[in-house]
Scaffold this motif. Structure first.
Motif, PDB file in Angstrom:
ATOM      1  N   ILE A   1      13.384  16.552 -18.980  1.00 10.85           N
ATOM      2  CA  ILE A   1      12.111  17.403 -20.172  1.00 10.85           C
ATOM      3  C   ILE A   1      11.646  18.038 -19.439  1.00 10.85           C
ATOM      4  O   ILE A   1      11.720  19.665 -20.044  1.00 10.85           O
ATOM      5  CB  ILE A   1      11.895  15.925 -20.990  1.00 10.85           C
ATOM      6  N   ASP A   2      10.492  17.525 -19.226  1.00 12.70           N
ATOM      7  CA  ASP A   2       9.421  17.837 -18.458  1.00 12.70           C
ATOM      8  C   ASP A   2       9.916  19.785 -17.740  1.00 12.70           C
ATOM      9  O   ASP A   2       9.658  20.956 -17.633  1.00 12.70           O
ATOM     10  CB  ASP A   2       8.452  17.235 -17.300  1.00 12.70           C
TER      11      ASP A   2
ATOM     12  N   ALA B   1       8.840  21.796 -27.814  1.00 12.83           N
ATOM     13  CA  ALA B   1       8.527  21.296 -27.469  1.00 12.83           C
ATOM     14  C   ALA B   1       8.084  20.618 -29.211  1.00 12.83           C
ATOM     15  O   ALA B   1       8.039  18.556 -28.671  1.00 12.83           O
ATOM     16  CB  ALA B   1       7.520  20.622 -26.764  1.00 12.83           C
ATOM     17  N   ARG B   2       7.062  20.713 -29.858  1.00 10.41           N
ATOM     18  CA  ARG B   2       7.049  20.556 -30.866  1.00 10.41           C
ATOM     19  C   ARG B   2       8.193  19.737 -31.728  1.00 10.41           C
ATOM     20  O   ARG B   2       8.387  18.527 -32.310  1.00 10.41           O
ATOM     21  CB  ARG B   2       6.456  21.616 -31.911  1.00 10.41           C
TER      22      ARG B   2
ATOM     23  N   TYR C   1      -1.107  20.326 -26.056  1.00  8.22           N
ATOM     24  CA  TYR C   1      -0.721  21.122 -27.090  1.00  8.22           C
ATOM     25  C   TYR C   1      -2.108  22.771 -26.474  1.00  8.22           C
ATOM     26  O   TYR C   1      -1.358  23.583 -27.385  1.00  8.22           O
ATOM     27  CB  TYR C   1      -1.040  20.558 -28.381  1.00  8.22           C
TER      28      TYR C   1
ATOM     29  N   VAL D   1       7.127  16.053 -27.506  1.00  6.12           N
ATOM     30  CA  VAL D   1       7.283  15.332 -26.901  1.00  6.12           C
ATOM     31  C   VAL D   1       6.027  16.057 -26.340  1.00  6.12           C
ATOM     32  O   VAL D   1       5.575  18.025 -27.294  1.00  6.12           O
ATOM     33  CB  VAL D   1       8.005  15.745 -25.360  1.00  6.12           C
TER      34      VAL D   1
ATOM     35  N   LEU E   1      11.892  22.589 -19.709  1.00  5.84           N
ATOM     36  CA  LEU E   1      10.887  22.867 -20.830  1.00  5.84           C
ATOM     37  C   LEU E   1       9.949  23.842 -20.198  1.00  5.84           C
ATOM     38  O   LEU E   1       9.697  24.750 -20.550  1.00  5.84           O
ATOM     39  CB  LEU E   1       9.248  21.939 -21.405  1.00  5.84           C
TER      40      LEU E   1
ATOM     41  N   PRO F   1       3.758  19.882 -24.308  1.00  3.75           N
ATOM     42  CA  PRO F   1       4.601  20.648 -23.525  1.00  3.75           C
ATOM     43  C   PRO F   1       4.331  20.744 -22.085  1.00  3.75           C
ATOM     44  O   PRO F   1       5.348  20.944 -21.057  1.00  3.75           O
ATOM     45  CB  PRO F   1       4.113  22.088 -23.920  1.00  3.75           C
ATOM     46  N   ARG F   2       4.021  19.956 -21.735  1.00  5.86           N
ATOM     47  CA  ARG F   2       3.157  19.499 -20.995  1.00  5.86           C
ATOM     48  C   ARG F   2       3.079  18.410 -19.938  1.00  5.86           C
ATOM     49  O   ARG F   2       1.544  17.153 -20.809  1.00  5.86           O
ATOM     50  CB  ARG F   2       1.992  20.929 -19.294  1.00  5.86           C
ATOM     51  N   ARG F   3       2.897  17.828 -19.252  1.00  5.54           N
ATOM     52  CA  ARG F   3       2.735  15.876 -18.780  1.00  5.54           C
ATOM     53  C   ARG F   3       1.345  16.497 -17.562  1.00  5.54           C
ATOM     54  O   ARG F   3       2.233  17.036 -16.798  1.00  5.54           O
ATOM     55  CB  ARG F   3       3.666  14.561 -18.965  1.00  5.54           C
TER      56      ARG F   3
ATOM     57  N   ARG G   1       9.645  28.016 -20.991  1.00  9.35           N
ATOM     58  CA  ARG G   1       8.457  28.488 -20.867  1.00  9.35           C
ATOM     59  C   ARG G   1       7.743  29.790 -20.209  1.00  9.35           C
ATOM     60  O   ARG G   1       7.350  30.746 -19.454  1.00  9.35           O
ATOM     61  CB  ARG G   1       7.200  28.090 -20.126  1.00  9.35           C
TER      62      ARG G   1
ATOM     63  N   ALA H   1       7.677  27.322 -25.644  1.00 11.12           N
ATOM     64  CA  ALA H   1       7.907  26.626 -24.990  1.00 11.12           C
ATOM     65  C   ALA H   1       7.405  25.245 -25.994  1.00 11.12           C
ATOM     66  O   ALA H   1       7.620  23.914 -26.045  1.00 11.12           O
ATOM     67  CB  ALA H   1       7.894  26.213 -23.532  1.00 11.12           C
TER      68      ALA H   1
END
Length: 410
Positions: free
Chosen positions: A183-184, A203-204, A396, A208, A187, A210-212, A191, A199
């Protein structure tokens, strides 16, 4: 122009023939795990233009003769075959059924041809093995699930495997770690193609971040890689794991293996996919996590029992790998345990960042609850690592710089 948009423009300019940038082909094989297979279908196959997400055209392609059976015995029928890949500007291999078996030659030929014609090739989780088998990762950085990284590094020594990353963007070839890291990466592709706002909107919708932040280090465990058991280095690795409480370095391990440091580094990396020093530090941090969770030792005592030369060294490595201090990690772990408060932790994190609606009394109550520093909360991952839920709202923030879990092409 940002580096991401510049990369996307270059990729689009290089496309040849019938290929179109907005067309995404997902290559499915029989025996593949359904979760990984569903990730690109959900990201690229659903029209979310009402939410501000640009539309892609999805082509689901069978990488071999059907019907295709997923894990769990579900039977799928792909609407397209390998010939449809010739129209795609992006080709995604979400997973491969077995890291020990070779992919079909026809599928490998289709991937090579797509790459030669300018398509962006993406491997999620064990899909990296398909890309490697096609020769598309030769001389490139790549990642995969940490559990399979040693096998990938050993089987394809020309691939620069980095088991620490959530995903690696090397321009026209991209790979991700296991499961959720897919998923990362998807996304990240959105982006790169359409910008941060698109992106973020996606993500919303997926609920999840947008960036982990962080990489895979937090999920690594003590187990030996599956292919190291019969290797002479297995004894040295086992000794290191049993003596983490002692102060020793890589030179010590090389001496026990009767090798020069250079030879030991090369052999160790080929077997585990990691440099011996980084592996040793990771194991010491993992041991520190266990002691912080299960003992009442002070941080200074934990440092000594994990082989760190000083508490300062422990704190530095611990924060780099887990994004938290040892003391904060222990406090969060213990605060969570009595109530199993994962839900409360997430709710608290959201409450501190979302405007409170409702009556004036409810707003005052919420404000009182969120007063003071936001607590650092944690959930424990497969390797005993901490996922910092308290940092969720911060993810976010628009325009946030690149995070450790993301590695892009220079």
């Amino acid at each position: 122009m940002s580096q991401d948009s510049a990369t996307a423009t270059e990729a689009a300019r290089k496309l040849t023939g019938r290929r179109r940038r907005e067309v995404v082909a997902v290559l499915l094989f029989s025996g593949g795990p359904i979760f990984e297979s569903s990730i690109p279908l959900s990201v690229f196959g659903i029209d979310r233009q009402d939410a501000g997400v640009p539309r892609y055209r999805l082509l689901v392609c069978g990488g071999e003769e059907g019907p295709l059976r997923t894990t769990g015995g579900l039977e799928l029928s792909a609407p397209y075959g390998l010939e449809a890949i010739s129209r795609a500007g992006t080709v995604v291999v979400p997973a491969w059924r077995s890291i020990t078996s070779p992919p079909p030659a026809e599928a490998l030929d289709a991937l090579r041809r797509a790459h030669e014609e300018g398509a962006r090739i993406v491997g999620l989780c064990t899909g990296a093995f398909v890309l490697a088998a096609a020769g598309l990762l030769d001389g490139r950085p790549a990642t995969t699930h940490w559990m399979y990284a040693p096998t990938l590094a050993k089987r394809y020594p020309s691939v620069h495997v980095d088991p620490r990353e959530l995903f690696v963007d090397d321009g026209d070839v991209l790979t991700s770690a296991g499961t959720a890291a897919g998923i990362d990466l998807c996304l990240h592709i959105v982006r790169t193609d359409h910008g941060t706002e698109a992106a973020g909107a996606l993500a919303r919708r997926l609920v999840v971040p947008p960036r982990r932040s962080g990489g895979q280090e937090r999920y690594l465990d003590r187990s030996l890689p599956e292919e190291i058991g019969s290797d002479p280095l297995a004894e040295v690795v086992a000794w290191a794991l049993e003596h983490l409480h002692e102060q020793f370095d890589v030179e010590t391990l090389a001496a026990r293996a009767y090798m020069s440091r250079r030879t030991f580094d090369r052999r160790f990396r080929s077997l585990t996919g990691s440099a011996p020093l980084q592996w040793l530090i990771t194991q010491r941090v993992l041991q520190a996590q266990r002691l912080l969770e299960t003992s009442d030792y002070s941080v200074d005592e934990v440092a000594g029992r994990c082989g760190f030369r000083s508490p300062v060294a422990l704190r530095g490595h611990f924060r780099r790998q887990l994004g938290s201090s040892p003391a904060a990690y222990r406090a969060a772990y213990r605060a969570r345990r009595p109530q199993g408060g994962v839900l409360e932790s997430v709710t608290a994190a959201i409450d501190t960042s979302v405007p409170v609606q409702g009556t004036a009394s409810s707003r005052r109550a919420a404000a009182a609850t969120s007063a003071g520093p936001a607590p650092v909360t944690a959930t424990t991952g497969p390797g005993g690592g901490a996922e910092r839920l308290g940092a969720l709202p911060e993810a976010y923030v628009p325009g946030r710089p690149a995070l450790p879990g993301q590695r892009s092409a220079p």
